[in-house]
Scaffold this motif. Structure first.
Motif, PDB file in Angstrom:
ATOM      1  N   LEU A  62       0.787  -1.159  -0.147  1.00 16.89           N
ATOM      2  CA  LEU A  62       0.149  -0.071  -0.046  1.00 16.89           C
ATOM      3  C   LEU A  62       0.916   1.352  -0.045  1.00 16.89           C
ATOM      4  CD1 LEU A  62      -2.480  -1.579   2.623  1.00 16.89           C
ATOM      5  CD2 LEU A  62      -3.031  -1.055   0.205  1.00 16.89           C
ATOM      6  N   PRO A  63       0.277   2.388  -0.413  1.00 13.31           N
ATOM      7  CA  PRO A  63       1.106   3.583  -0.458  1.00 13.31           C
ATOM      8  C   PRO A  63       1.602   4.173   0.924  1.00 13.31           C
ATOM      9  CG  PRO A  63      -1.111   3.979  -0.994  1.00 13.31           C
ATOM     10  CD  PRO A  63      -1.113   2.501  -0.945  1.00 13.31           C
ATOM     11  N   GLY A  64       2.267   4.706   1.085  1.00 17.94           N
ATOM     12  CA  GLY A  64       2.940   5.525   2.205  1.00 17.94           C
ATOM     13  C   GLY A  64       2.035   6.600   2.575  1.00 17.94           C
ATOM     14  N   THR A  65       1.133   7.203   1.663  1.00 15.40           N
ATOM     15  CA  THR A  65       0.128   8.257   2.004  1.00 15.40           C
ATOM     16  C   THR A  65      -0.970   7.773   3.177  1.00 15.40           C
ATOM     17  OG1 THR A  65      -1.018   7.714   0.161  1.00 15.40           O
ATOM     18  CG2 THR A  65       0.554   9.269  -0.164  1.00 15.40           C
ATOM     19  N   CYS A  95       5.844   2.514   3.599  1.00 13.05           N
ATOM     20  CA  CYS A  95       4.521   1.794   2.857  1.00 13.05           C
ATOM     21  C   CYS A  95       4.265   0.636   3.554  1.00 13.05           C
ATOM     22  CB  CYS A  95       5.124   1.441   1.474  1.00 13.05           C
ATOM     23  SG  CYS A  95       5.510   2.795   0.540  1.00 13.05           S
ATOM     24  N   PRO A  96       2.876   0.401   3.991  1.00 14.05           N
ATOM     25  CA  PRO A  96       2.685  -0.830   4.631  1.00 14.05           C
ATOM     26  C   PRO A  96       2.527  -2.038   3.633  1.00 14.05           C
ATOM     27  CG  PRO A  96       0.956   0.953   4.809  1.00 14.05           C
ATOM     28  CD  PRO A  96       2.022   1.373   3.875  1.00 14.05           C
ATOM     29  N   ASN A 109       3.155 -13.142  -6.552  1.00 14.18           N
ATOM     30  CA  ASN A 109       2.176 -11.952  -7.209  1.00 14.18           C
ATOM     31  C   ASN A 109       1.851 -10.957  -5.821  1.00 14.18           C
ATOM     32  OD1 ASN A 109       2.239 -12.846  -9.636  1.00 14.18           O
ATOM     33  ND2 ASN A 109       0.060 -13.979  -9.466  1.00 14.18           N
ATOM     34  N   ALA A 110       2.143  -9.497  -6.127  1.00 12.64           N
ATOM     35  CA  ALA A 110       1.810  -8.713  -5.016  1.00 12.64           C
ATOM     36  C   ALA A 110       0.797  -7.811  -5.881  1.00 12.64           C
ATOM     37  CB  ALA A 110       2.835  -8.047  -4.484  1.00 12.64           C
ATOM     38  N   LEU A 111      -0.167  -7.027  -5.076  1.00  8.01           N
ATOM     39  CA  LEU A 111      -0.970  -6.283  -5.693  1.00  8.01           C
ATOM     40  C   LEU A 111      -0.375  -4.959  -4.912  1.00  8.01           C
ATOM     41  CD1 LEU A 111      -3.518  -4.892  -6.659  1.00  8.01           C
ATOM     42  CD2 LEU A 111      -4.855  -5.642  -4.592  1.00  8.01           C
ATOM     43  N   LYS A 112       0.117  -4.199  -5.811  1.00  6.99           N
ATOM     44  CA  LYS A 112       1.178  -3.015  -5.346  1.00  6.99           C
ATOM     45  C   LYS A 112       0.172  -1.621  -5.725  1.00  6.99           C
ATOM     46  CE  LYS A 112       5.602  -5.294  -5.613  1.00  6.99           C
ATOM     47  NZ  LYS A 112       6.956  -5.284  -6.287  1.00  6.99           N
ATOM     48  N   PHE A 113       0.425  -0.439  -5.083  1.00  8.53           N
ATOM     49  CA  PHE A 113       0.093   0.902  -5.313  1.00  8.53           C
ATOM     50  C   PHE A 113       1.104   1.668  -5.282  1.00  8.53           C
ATOM     51  CE2 PHE A 113      -3.514  -1.792  -3.831  1.00  8.53           C
ATOM     52  CZ  PHE A 113      -4.543  -1.465  -4.650  1.00  8.53           C
ATOM     53  N   PRO A 114       1.131   2.759  -6.137  1.00  4.12           N
ATOM     54  CA  PRO A 114       2.176   3.781  -5.925  1.00  4.12           C
ATOM     55  C   PRO A 114       2.481   4.283  -4.634  1.00  4.12           C
ATOM     56  CG  PRO A 114       0.763   4.234  -7.936  1.00  4.12           C
ATOM     57  CD  PRO A 114       0.016   3.144  -7.124  1.00  4.12           C
ATOM     58  N   ALA A 115       3.597   4.360  -4.365  1.00  4.31           N
ATOM     59  CA  ALA A 115       4.119   4.666  -3.052  1.00  4.31           C
ATOM     60  C   ALA A 115       3.571   6.342  -2.402  1.00  4.31           C
ATOM     61  CB  ALA A 115       5.579   4.758  -2.662  1.00  4.31           C
TER      62      ALA A 115
END
Length: 143
Positions: A62-65, A95-96, A109-115
């Motif tokens: 997940l993003p650091g936001t 980033c969690p 596989n990882a579901l990734k979001f921009p940090a």
């Protein structure tokens, strides 16, 4: 001598090792590359289930936001569901990552979001459902 193997009455129990249980234990590993099956857990007084990802995800980055409220909810959910919660990156933008306790090497596989992109509660909810099939789960659960 086997004297060191005799339990002492009234002695404290050894600490529970978290790594021995969790989703990997609840799901179990099957031969033939089949992965996790459905598992149930209690969180906030509600029986919930986790199930295998239709897309093969074993982690979500997940993003650091994410704000502190969402992070606290994620740590609580991870603990209840037997998921691993880790955070990485610089202190100002950690980033969690939630994952199965022991993701297998055959499906990284990882579901990734921009940090650095803000994430809404609805997007976070969708990510948890997509990656771990957490049900039931509402926006109120994670805020």
């Amino acid at each position: 001598s086997n004297a060191h193997l005799v339990p002492v009455i009234g002695a404290p129990s050894p600490p529970m090792v978290r790594g021995a249980l969790g989703l990997a234990a609840a799901y179990g590993r099957r031969s033939g590359g089949d992965h996790a099956a459905d598992a149930a857990f209690m969180w906030h007084g509600v029986r919930r289930t986790v199930s295998r990802s239709a897309k093969g995800y074993e982690r979500v980055v997940l993003p650091g936001t994410l704000d502190s409220v969402h992070r606290a909810a994620l740590r609580s959910l991870a603990s209840a569901a037997g998921l691993r919660y880790e955070a990485f990156g610089p202190k100002s933008a950690r980033c969690p990552e939630l994952s199965l306790p022991e993701p297998c090497s055959c499906c990284p596989n990882a579901l990734k979001f921009p940090a650095d992109i803000p994430m809404s509660t609805a997007q976070l909810l969708r990510a948890l459902v997509d990656a771990f099939g957490v049900m039931p789960l509402t926006e109120e659960d994670i805020t």
